[in-house]
Design a protein around this motif. Structure first.
Motif, PDB file in Angstrom:
ATOM      1  N   GLU A   1       0.749  -1.080  -0.166  1.00  0.00           N
ATOM      2  CA  GLU A   1       0.083  -0.095  -0.076  1.00  0.00           C
ATOM      3  C   GLU A   1       0.728   1.157   0.047  1.00  0.00           C
ATOM      4  O   GLU A   1       1.853   1.392   0.789  1.00  0.00           O
ATOM      5  CB  GLU A   1      -0.950  -0.069   1.356  1.00  0.00           C
TER       6      GLU A   1
ATOM      7  N   CYS B   1       1.199   5.079   1.067  1.00  0.00           N
ATOM      8  CA  CYS B   1       0.411   5.818   2.200  1.00  0.00           C
ATOM      9  C   CYS B   1       1.282   7.054   2.159  1.00  0.00           C
ATOM     10  O   CYS B   1       2.463   7.249   2.274  1.00  0.00           O
ATOM     11  CB  CYS B   1       0.612   5.096   3.579  1.00  0.00           C
TER      12      CYS B   1
ATOM     13  N   HIS C   1       5.852   9.730   0.815  1.00  0.00           N
ATOM     14  CA  HIS C   1       5.073   8.400   0.806  1.00  0.00           C
ATOM     15  C   HIS C   1       5.770   7.173   1.360  1.00  0.00           C
ATOM     16  O   HIS C   1       7.075   7.301   1.051  1.00  0.00           O
ATOM     17  CB  HIS C   1       4.471   8.032  -0.451  1.00  0.00           C
TER      18      HIS C   1
ATOM     19  N   GLY D   1       2.176  -5.616   4.041  1.00  0.00           N
ATOM     20  CA  GLY D   1       0.861  -6.072   4.838  1.00  0.00           C
ATOM     21  C   GLY D   1       1.106  -6.186   6.139  1.00  0.00           C
ATOM     22  O   GLY D   1       0.033  -6.024   6.919  1.00  0.00           O
TER      23      GLY D   1
ATOM     24  N   GLU E   1       2.055   5.009  -9.174  1.00  0.00           N
ATOM     25  CA  GLU E   1       0.930   5.308  -8.033  1.00  0.00           C
ATOM     26  C   GLU E   1       1.248   6.777  -7.715  1.00  0.00           C
ATOM     27  O   GLU E   1       0.119   7.429  -7.647  1.00  0.00           O
ATOM     28  CB  GLU E   1       0.823   4.456  -7.009  1.00  0.00           C
TER      29      GLU E   1
END
Length: 161
Positions: free
Chosen positions: A3, A5, A60, A65, A105
């Motif tokens: 992810e 973030c 970022h 996980g 991303e």
């Protein structure tokens, strides 16, 4: 699945572990952050978060996980619709396409969330992995340079968003 973030204060322990565990690996391709970076990590993190809050930079983390930090992708010197891109990926995650995914991303976020229209980057000539990430994510070479912190020869890149 990892992810991406926006950096938050609660990332501090995992981010510090990431930087410590990969220090020697990173130093092989970019200048070492130095002992002071680690000794004053909390202070430095507060300063980064203040820059982010002011809209000057967007930092970022790429989180696994289990909350482990696997990489960083930063947009710095935000001004006039543009920013400079920087990134690093943990040694354990290198060569798996993570940097390419994370840069893609961030390009989406840069355009859609931060309202940027162009990103700039630079990579050392002797860092083919970084140059490949930039090429795969739509950046084009704009010139030659000496990298500011190391003086190593490199290429500059640009990507319109």
């Amino acid at each position: 699945m990892p992810e991406l973030c926006l950096l938050r204060p609660d990332h501090a322990p995992a981010l510090l572990a990431f930087e410590r565990e990969n220090r020697a690996y990173f130093a092989a391709s970019v200048p070492d952050r130095g002992d002071d970076f680690f000794a004053r990590f909390d202070e430095r993190l507060r300063a980064l978060l203040a820059e982010q809050e002011a809209g000057e930079c967007y930092f970022h983390v790429v989180a696994g996980g289990d909350g482990e930090v696997l990489g960083r992708v930063n947009l710095v010197d935000v001004a006039d619709g543009g920013a400079a891109l920087g990134y690093r990926v943990a040694e354990c995650a290198a060569g798996q396409g993570l940097a390419t995914w994370a840069v893609r991303e961030v390009c989406v976020l840069a355009a859609e969330r931060y309202g940027l229209s162009v990103l700039r980057a630079a990579a050392a000539l002797d860092n083919p992995a970084s140059r490949t990430v930039l090429t795969r994510t739509g950046f084009t070479v704009t010139g030659e340079t000496r990298l500011p912190h190391s003086g190593r020869p490199g290429l500059t890149y640009r990507r319109a968003l």
